[in-house]
Write a protein that holds these residues in place. Structure first.
Motif, PDB file in Angstrom:
ATOM      1  N   GLU A 134       0.800  -1.227   0.000  1.00  0.00           N
ATOM      2  CA  GLU A 134       0.000   0.000   0.000  1.00  0.00           C
ATOM      3  C   GLU A 134       0.829   1.272   0.000  1.00  0.00           C
ATOM      4  O   GLU A 134       0.521   2.208  -0.733  1.00  0.00           O
ATOM      5  CB  GLU A 134      -0.930   0.000   1.218  1.00  0.00           C
ATOM      6  CG  GLU A 134      -1.851   1.221   1.285  1.00  0.00           C
ATOM      7  CD  GLU A 134      -2.850   1.121   2.411  1.00  0.00           C
ATOM      8  OE1 GLU A 134      -3.536   2.112   2.672  1.00  0.00           O
ATOM      9  OE2 GLU A 134      -2.954   0.062   3.044  1.00  0.00           O
ATOM     10  N   TYR A 152      -1.988 -10.414  -4.226  1.00  0.00           N
ATOM     11  CA  TYR A 152      -2.002 -10.352  -2.765  1.00  0.00           C
ATOM     12  C   TYR A 152      -1.878  -8.892  -2.316  1.00  0.00           C
ATOM     13  O   TYR A 152      -1.036  -8.150  -2.830  1.00  0.00           O
ATOM     14  CB  TYR A 152      -0.863 -11.186  -2.189  1.00  0.00           C
ATOM     15  CG  TYR A 152      -1.029 -12.662  -2.476  1.00  0.00           C
ATOM     16  CD1 TYR A 152      -1.703 -13.485  -1.588  1.00  0.00           C
ATOM     17  CD2 TYR A 152      -0.532 -13.220  -3.657  1.00  0.00           C
ATOM     18  CE1 TYR A 152      -1.883 -14.838  -1.869  1.00  0.00           C
ATOM     19  CE2 TYR A 152      -0.709 -14.565  -3.946  1.00  0.00           C
ATOM     20  CZ  TYR A 152      -1.379 -15.367  -3.042  1.00  0.00           C
ATOM     21  OH  TYR A 152      -1.562 -16.703  -3.310  1.00  0.00           O
ATOM     22  N   CYS A 153      -2.706  -8.508  -1.364  1.00  0.00           N
ATOM     23  CA  CYS A 153      -2.787  -7.124  -0.917  1.00  0.00           C
ATOM     24  C   CYS A 153      -2.169  -6.962   0.471  1.00  0.00           C
ATOM     25  O   CYS A 153      -2.748  -7.394   1.473  1.00  0.00           O
ATOM     26  CB  CYS A 153      -4.238  -6.657  -0.875  1.00  0.00           C
ATOM     27  SG  CYS A 153      -5.080  -6.745  -2.477  1.00  0.00           S
ATOM     28  N   LEU A 166      -9.073  -2.256   3.771  1.00  0.00           N
ATOM     29  CA  LEU A 166     -10.032  -3.313   3.460  1.00  0.00           C
ATOM     30  C   LEU A 166     -11.002  -2.883   2.360  1.00  0.00           C
ATOM     31  O   LEU A 166     -11.461  -3.718   1.580  1.00  0.00           O
ATOM     32  CB  LEU A 166     -10.796  -3.710   4.721  1.00  0.00           C
ATOM     33  CG  LEU A 166     -10.013  -4.596   5.698  1.00  0.00           C
ATOM     34  CD1 LEU A 166     -10.744  -4.696   7.032  1.00  0.00           C
ATOM     35  CD2 LEU A 166      -9.784  -5.985   5.117  1.00  0.00           C
ATOM     36  N   PHE A 192      -9.154  -3.378  -0.905  1.00  0.00           N
ATOM     37  CA  PHE A 192      -9.123  -4.821  -1.140  1.00  0.00           C
ATOM     38  C   PHE A 192     -10.488  -5.322  -1.602  1.00  0.00           C
ATOM     39  O   PHE A 192     -10.592  -6.106  -2.557  1.00  0.00           O
ATOM     40  CB  PHE A 192      -8.701  -5.537   0.142  1.00  0.00           C
ATOM     41  CG  PHE A 192      -9.044  -7.003   0.162  1.00  0.00           C
ATOM     42  CD1 PHE A 192      -8.401  -7.900  -0.678  1.00  0.00           C
ATOM     43  CD2 PHE A 192     -10.022  -7.489   1.022  1.00  0.00           C
ATOM     44  CE1 PHE A 192      -8.726  -9.262  -0.662  1.00  0.00           C
ATOM     45  CE2 PHE A 192     -10.345  -8.835   1.044  1.00  0.00           C
ATOM     46  CZ  PHE A 192      -9.705  -9.724   0.200  1.00  0.00           C
ATOM     47  N   GLN A 206     -11.359  -7.197  -5.147  1.00  0.00           N
ATOM     48  CA  GLN A 206     -11.899  -8.551  -5.230  1.00  0.00           C
ATOM     49  C   GLN A 206     -13.226  -8.566  -5.982  1.00  0.00           C
ATOM     50  O   GLN A 206     -13.527  -9.514  -6.715  1.00  0.00           O
ATOM     51  CB  GLN A 206     -12.070  -9.157  -3.844  1.00  0.00           C
ATOM     52  CG  GLN A 206     -12.287 -10.674  -3.923  1.00  0.00           C
ATOM     53  CD  GLN A 206     -12.357 -11.350  -2.589  1.00  0.00           C
ATOM     54  OE1 GLN A 206     -13.381 -11.293  -1.922  1.00  0.00           O
ATOM     55  NE2 GLN A 206     -11.268 -12.018  -2.200  1.00  0.00           N
ATOM     56  N   GLN A 211      -6.319 -11.668  -2.757  1.00  0.00           N
ATOM     57  CA  GLN A 211      -6.325 -12.082  -1.357  1.00  0.00           C
ATOM     58  C   GLN A 211      -5.661 -11.028  -0.481  1.00  0.00           C
ATOM     59  O   GLN A 211      -4.784 -10.290  -0.935  1.00  0.00           O
ATOM     60  CB  GLN A 211      -5.614 -13.421  -1.182  1.00  0.00           C
ATOM     61  CG  GLN A 211      -6.264 -14.564  -1.953  1.00  0.00           C
ATOM     62  CD  GLN A 211      -5.582 -15.891  -1.681  1.00  0.00           C
ATOM     63  OE1 GLN A 211      -5.274 -16.231  -0.546  1.00  0.00           O
ATOM     64  NE2 GLN A 211      -5.339 -16.657  -2.738  1.00  0.00           N
ATOM     65  N   PHE A 212      -6.082 -10.987   0.776  1.00  0.00           N
ATOM     66  CA  PHE A 212      -5.547 -10.030   1.739  1.00  0.00           C
ATOM     67  C   PHE A 212      -4.418 -10.697   2.518  1.00  0.00           C
ATOM     68  O   PHE A 212      -4.549 -11.837   2.972  1.00  0.00           O
ATOM     69  CB  PHE A 212      -6.656  -9.590   2.697  1.00  0.00           C
ATOM     70  CG  PHE A 212      -6.367  -8.315   3.429  1.00  0.00           C
ATOM     71  CD1 PHE A 212      -6.499  -7.086   2.806  1.00  0.00           C
ATOM     72  CD2 PHE A 212      -5.978  -8.333   4.770  1.00  0.00           C
ATOM     73  CE1 PHE A 212      -6.241  -5.904   3.476  1.00  0.00           C
ATOM     74  CE2 PHE A 212      -5.720  -7.161   5.456  1.00  0.00           C
ATOM     75  CZ  PHE A 212      -5.854  -5.939   4.809  1.00  0.00           C
ATOM     76  N   HIS A 253     -15.216 -11.051   4.365  1.00  0.00           N
ATOM     77  CA  HIS A 253     -14.192 -11.805   3.641  1.00  0.00           C
ATOM     78  C   HIS A 253     -13.601 -12.941   4.473  1.00  0.00           C
ATOM     79  O   HIS A 253     -12.563 -13.488   4.103  1.00  0.00           O
ATOM     80  CB  HIS A 253     -13.093 -10.846   3.171  1.00  0.00           C
ATOM     81  CG  HIS A 253     -13.556  -9.883   2.122  1.00  0.00           C
ATOM     82  ND1 HIS A 253     -13.775 -10.258   0.811  1.00  0.00           N
ATOM     83  CD2 HIS A 253     -13.884  -8.566   2.190  1.00  0.00           C
ATOM     84  CE1 HIS A 253     -14.193  -9.212   0.118  1.00  0.00           C
ATOM     85  NE2 HIS A 253     -14.266  -8.170   0.920  1.00  0.00           N
TER      86      HIS A 253
END
Length: 267
Positions: free
Chosen positions: A129, A183-184, A193, A196, A200, A208-209, A242
């Motif tokens: 991020e 991937y986050c 979130l 994310f 998604q 995915q987180f 999620h």
């Protein structure tokens, strides 16, 4: 702003004609004598009569939906239109030195999006991020490996600076689509979130987180107090949506968020 002036003209109200001319897109400015007949009615006021209704309607539609930032800026608000360019910084294993590579997405005249990248993408992408963590990406790779119990290395994963919500730009759609897994590595908060969640929704379960199922070892890092209770509520809601139950529990227990820079100290 242009729309406001044109609305006044429709309603027969006097306007500041010189300011109106400043807001006209270049093509319409060149044809202003075909568009309008002008009569001075007072200090700084002109009565504007429309001479060509069809041309005026084209101008009106342009004011409603600017096609690019240049046109939008001439209407008084460049943010009415999305930018024609978007860039990302990226690390990959073919780099000659420690400097990141550049990915550039731009809109061509025909509306198509062109993505310039000088590397062969891996199947896996790690989005980081913020800048602090991005430039310390080896630590984030190590952290992602620890949290998700799978290997993250430059030989199997590209690493990009998400820069907050920039990663959601429509110009980056084709670039993100080339990856099989995304991937986050975002802040553990409502804003992270939400980005994310939007990714998604657009790209499906391949997004995915990056968070461990059990955050007990990291609970002491939840130090950032949400500015509003609604932000905490939103984070808990998205974590539950999620099925990030460890993150949901951490929010509920600590009542705080975790900024990702905190994670660097523990790696």
């Amino acid at each position: 702003m242009l729309k406001k002036y044109l609305q006044h003209i429709k309603e027969g109200k006097a306007v500041h004609y010189s300011k109106l001319l400043q807001l006209l897109p270049p093509g319409f400015y060149q044809r202003r004598s075909e568009l309008f007949k002008v009569k001075v009615t007072g200090a700084g006021k002109w009565q504007v009569t429309v001479l060509d209704q069809a041309l005026f309607e084209q101008l009106w539609q342009s004011a409603l939906a600017p096609q690019d930032r240049q046109t939008a800026s001439l209407q008084g608000n460049s943010h009415q239109a999305v930018t024609s360019y978007c860039y990302l910084l990226l690390y990959h294993n073919a780099l000659p030195d420690v400097r990141p590579d550049l990915v550039l997405a731009s809109t061509e005249q025909n509306g198509a999006v062109c993505v310039t990248q000088a590397y062969q993408p891996k199947t896996k992408l790690l989005l980081i991020e913020n800048e602090e963590n991005f430039f310390c990406y080896p630590k984030v790779l190590q952290l992602a490996t620890q949290m998700l119990a799978q290997p993250f290395r430059l030989d199997n994963c590209d690493v990009a600076l998400a820069a907050g919500s920039r990663i959601g730009s429509a110009l980056l759609t084709d670039w993100l689509m080339q990856y099989q897994e995304i991937y986050c590595a975002f802040d553990f908060d409502a804003a992270g979130l939400e980005v994310f969640d939007s990714l998604q929704k657009k790209y499906g379960d391949k997004v995915q987180f990056v968070v461990a199922p059990d955050l007990t070892p990291w609970l002491s890092g939840f130090k950032c107090l949400p500015k509003q209770q609604s932000h905490l509520d939103k984070a808990i809601q998205l974590a539950a949506k999620h099925r990030l139950f460890g993150l949901e529990a951490a929010f509920s227990q600590t009542k705080h968020f975790l900024e990702q820079e905190v994670l660097l100290a523990g790696v």
